[in-house]
Motif scaffolding. Structure first.
Motif, short mmCIF file in Angstrom:
data_model
loop_
_atom_site.label_atom_id
_atom_site.label_comp_id
_atom_site.label_asym_id
_atom_site.label_seq_id
_atom_site.Cartn_x
_atom_site.Cartn_y
_atom_site.Cartn_z
N VAL A 255 -2.76 20.67 30.20
CA VAL A 255 -1.40 21.19 30.43
C VAL A 255 -0.47 20.78 29.29
N LYS A 256 -0.60 19.53 28.82
CA LYS A 256 0.26 19.06 27.74
C LYS A 256 0.02 19.84 26.45
N GLN A 257 -1.23 20.25 26.24
CA GLN A 257 -1.55 20.99 25.02
C GLN A 257 -1.08 22.44 25.08
N VAL A 258 -1.13 23.03 26.28
CA VAL A 258 -0.85 24.46 26.41
C VAL A 258 0.62 24.74 26.71
N PHE A 259 1.18 24.00 27.67
CA PHE A 259 2.57 24.24 28.09
C PHE A 259 3.44 23.08 27.60
N THR A 260 3.81 23.15 26.35
CA THR A 260 4.48 22.02 25.70
C THR A 260 5.88 21.75 26.24
#
Length: 242
Positions: free
Chosen positions: A42-47
């Motif tokens: 999630v941290k990588q995709v939805f910054t």
């Protein structure tokens, strides 16, 4: 909606990256469990998104700690019974099991109270109330653990994040003064994930719909006695639930 095979972070990221960057940047909040691989994805995709640890998974931790204590007590009763049977045979006398006021043995009482402990006292039936009173009479440590769980669940009744934070910190401090090891694990997990747990109180979003849909799929699969043709299974899901 996406159904992704496996739980590897790289597979999840690869799939979600198919969304345009504009759409991904519009995501403000993501509700998830405490799995670190999901958090990483999630941290990588939805910054721009705020991470929220779903209340269901947090409360489930405390419930599992409570049930762990119940199971350990039941195993202790089994050991006591086996030892009593052994001594009776050595003394060549008939073993008489301990029978409680409701006609159950201690191990039966502990086995049959599983679902009582998962409910709040207001939701107990008359028979369940009687069994719970008997349970707490003979196993006071289980009553203490049950009240710890109730206190933990009640924190989520708060509407304000700041009040909830204070309540969580007080609960953690209280648990650290007890001698119940299973709850130490819960307290430490809450402590190390407190920021994401508290984010729930911003909008009170949950993964309830996703969990419900997942349960339906599992039940459907169980009714089919397993899946041999994956493509046909997905086709059936599409026709039934889409």
């Amino acid at each position: 909606m996406a159904v992704i095979k496996g739980t590897l972070s790289k597979d999840i990221v690869t799939t979600l990256m198919k969304l345009s960057s504009d759409k991904r940047l519009q995501v403000n909040e993501v509700t998830l469990d405490m799995a670190k691989n999901m958090e990483s994805a999630v941290k990588q995709v939805f910054t721009n998104a705020t991470l929220v640890t779903d209340r269901f998974h947090v409360i489930k931790l405390s419930m599992e700690a409570l049930q762990h204590i119940r199971v350990n007590l039941r195993w202790n009763e089994l050991d006591k019974e086996n030892e009593a049977i052994k001594q009776a045979k050595e003394q060549q006398i008939t073993y008489e099991p301990v029978v409680l006021e409701n006609g159950e043995t201690p191990k039966q009482l502990l086995a049959r109270c599983k679902y009582i402990l998962a409910k709040k006292p207001n939701d107990w039936t008359e028979n369940q109330t009687q069994r719970a009173n008997l349970l707490f009479k003979y196993f006071p440590q289980l009553q203490t653990a049950y009240h710890h769980t109730l206190d933990f669940r009640n924190i989520y009744e708060n509407q304000h994040k700041a009040i909830a934070k204070i309540a969580f910190e007080k609960w953690i401090e209280k648990i650290n003064t007890t001698e119940m090891k299973p709850f130490y694990t819960v307290a430490n997990t809450v402590k190390y994930n407190l920021e994401n747990i508290l984010n729930f109180f911003n909008n009170r979003n949950t993964t309830a719909n996703a969990e419900s849909f997942n349960s339906k799929i599992k039940l459907f699969r169980a009714n089919l006695r397993g899946v041999t043709d994956t493509q046909f299974f997905l086709f059936c899901l599409y026709k039934l639930f889409a």
